[in-house]
Design an enzyme around this catalytic site. Structure first.
Site, PDB file in Angstrom:
ATOM      1  N   SER A   1      40.325  36.488  35.608  1.00 34.72           N
ATOM      2  CA  SER A   1      41.927  36.950  36.012  1.00 34.72           C
ATOM      3  C   SER A   1      42.660  35.659  36.012  1.00 34.72           C
ATOM      4  O   SER A   1      42.591  34.723  36.728  1.00 34.72           O
ATOM      5  CB  SER A   1      41.948  37.898  37.402  1.00 34.72           C
ATOM      6  OG  SER A   1      43.448  38.144  37.638  1.00 34.72           O
TER       7      SER A   1
ATOM      8  N   TYR B   1      41.637  38.514  46.218  1.00 40.57           N
ATOM      9  CA  TYR B   1      41.391  39.073  44.813  1.00 40.57           C
ATOM     10  C   TYR B   1      41.208  37.835  44.048  1.00 40.57           C
ATOM     11  O   TYR B   1      40.185  37.816  43.032  1.00 40.57           O
ATOM     12  CB  TYR B   1      42.506  40.193  44.220  1.00 40.57           C
ATOM     13  CG  TYR B   1      42.015  40.361  42.490  1.00 40.57           C
ATOM     14  CD1 TYR B   1      41.361  41.547  42.445  1.00 40.57           C
ATOM     15  CD2 TYR B   1      42.721  39.784  41.812  1.00 40.57           C
ATOM     16  CE1 TYR B   1      41.110  41.774  40.956  1.00 40.57           C
ATOM     17  CE2 TYR B   1      42.722  40.146  40.365  1.00 40.57           C
ATOM     18  CZ  TYR B   1      41.682  41.056  40.291  1.00 40.57           C
ATOM     19  OH  TYR B   1      41.647  41.493  38.674  1.00 40.57           O
TER      20      TYR B   1
ATOM     21  N   GLU C   1      45.047  35.738  38.152  1.00 37.60           N
ATOM     22  CA  GLU C   1      45.180  35.342  39.711  1.00 37.60           C
ATOM     23  C   GLU C   1      44.513  34.006  39.960  1.00 37.60           C
ATOM     24  O   GLU C   1      44.707  33.588  41.333  1.00 37.60           O
ATOM     25  CB  GLU C   1      44.765  36.491  40.402  1.00 37.60           C
ATOM     26  CG  GLU C   1      45.730  37.954  40.275  1.00 37.60           C
ATOM     27  CD  GLU C   1      47.002  37.850  40.861  1.00 37.60           C
ATOM     28  OE1 GLU C   1      47.003  36.939  42.117  1.00 37.60           O
ATOM     29  OE2 GLU C   1      47.795  38.253  40.362  1.00 37.60           O
TER      30      GLU C   1
END
Length: 331
Positions: free
Chosen positions: A135, A158, A137
């Site tokens: 991701s 996350y 992220e």
């Protein structure tokens, strides 16, 4: 075989962990269209609705299994039963916001599941190609468009979990020679997104206001900027990674960043509304830490995979809004 007959190769078999989610459903649809035999998992196949598979009209075409990815035996058993040529790990706690409320579950589901699959491939001596869903992220804030060499600085549990899983994949690739790679995907949306995602919240909120069901929508900060793409295009990049001649990690993105305020304006304009009259800030919706600016550089994917995003932010908004109105008309 009779003289002159043409030998037919067996169709490839793919196993998708997390087939019931947005990406899992679209990936299953894509691979079925390519002639694959597709297997998918959820924690309990008897209890799962598989609503996304049903919505895409492919529920009866995917062989379904129960698997708990944090349980190594469960993972080994399903992989040994299916013996797939390709394995896609799309299963984990997928909400950034929820990860602040459930950090242990988020980290455990992300890291342990990835290592269990890698260990199962190694334990079974299976000649399978493995895709791991990473991701954007992982990067945190990006001062410039992030590519495959950009250092990680995650700003949520996350993101921390995804970064750890990314490095686990790289380690198994280097240490054991597995065909294992990670796709570092930036935000990608579709009508299959649940309402807890802000993009769906915005589109459904605007539709409700247009229909007179409510008069306002509460959001956190509108100043954040994201790189928004279209999920069906992004699962195509996943399949291309496993068809590549060698295992490599790729950033998948549009290369364009837009403020959330721009997304809101587009969505409300679709319904003929002025967002400034209806959208209000709510500090309770802010995360403990957030990413202010996030954009990716997909040049490597275009160069080596021949992949590029066709739909950009305005197209994503229109696609979500069209689907929302079609769904309401059908009810």
């Amino acid at each position: 075989m009779t003289i002159g007959a043409t030998a037919r190769s067996e169709p490839k078999t793919a196993l998708i962990f997390g087939v019931s989610g947005q990406d899992g459903a679209y990936l299953a649809q894509l691979l079925l269209g390519k002639g694959y035999t597709v297997h998918g998992t959820s924690r309990d196949r008897e209890m799962s609705s598989f609503a996304n598979l049903r919505r895409l009209g492919i529920f009866g075409r995917v062989a379904l299994h129960s698997a708990v990815l944090t349980d190594f035996r469960s993972v080994v058993e399903v992989i040994a039963r299916v013996r797939p040529a390709e394995i896609y790990n799309l299963a984990s706690q997928a909400s950034v916001g929820l990860s602040f409320e459930q950090p242990v579950e988020t980290l455990n589901s992300t890291i342990t599941s990835t290592i269990n699959i890698l260990e199962a491939i190694r334990f079974l001596k299976l000649d399978a190609r493995f895709y791991n869903a990473s991701s954007s992220e992982c990067f945190g804030n990006t001062d410039a468009p992030a590519d495959e060499t950009t250092p990680f600085h995650p700003r949520s549990p996350y993101g921390v979990g995804k970064a750890a899983a990314y490095w686990a994949v790289a380690n198994y690739r280097e240490a054991y020679g597995l065909f294992a790679c990670s796709g570092i995907l930036f935000n990608h949306e579709s009508p299959l997104r649940p309402v807890r995602y802000v993009t769906q919240k915005i589109v459904r909120g605007a539709a409700d206001i247009a229909e007179g069901k409510t008069d306002s929508l509460e959001l956190g900060t509108l100043s954040i900027a994201r790189d928004w793409g279209w999920a069906p295009e992004y699962v195509d990049a996943m399949a291309r990674m496993l068809a590549h001649d060698q295992p490599e990690d790729f950033v998948i993105a549009t290369g364009e960043a837009h403020r959330l305020e721009d997304f809101v304006e587009q969505a409300f304009s679709y319904f003929g509304l002025d967002w400034r009259r209806h959208v209000h800030g709510n500090a309770a919706l802010l995360r403990p830490s957030d990413i202010a600016f996030s954009v990716g550089n997909p040049a490597k994917a275009e160069r080596l995979l021949g992949w590029r995003a066709e739909r950009r932010m305005a197209d994503v908004v229109a696609g979500l809004a069209d689907a929302e109105m079609a769904c309401r008309a059908a009810d």
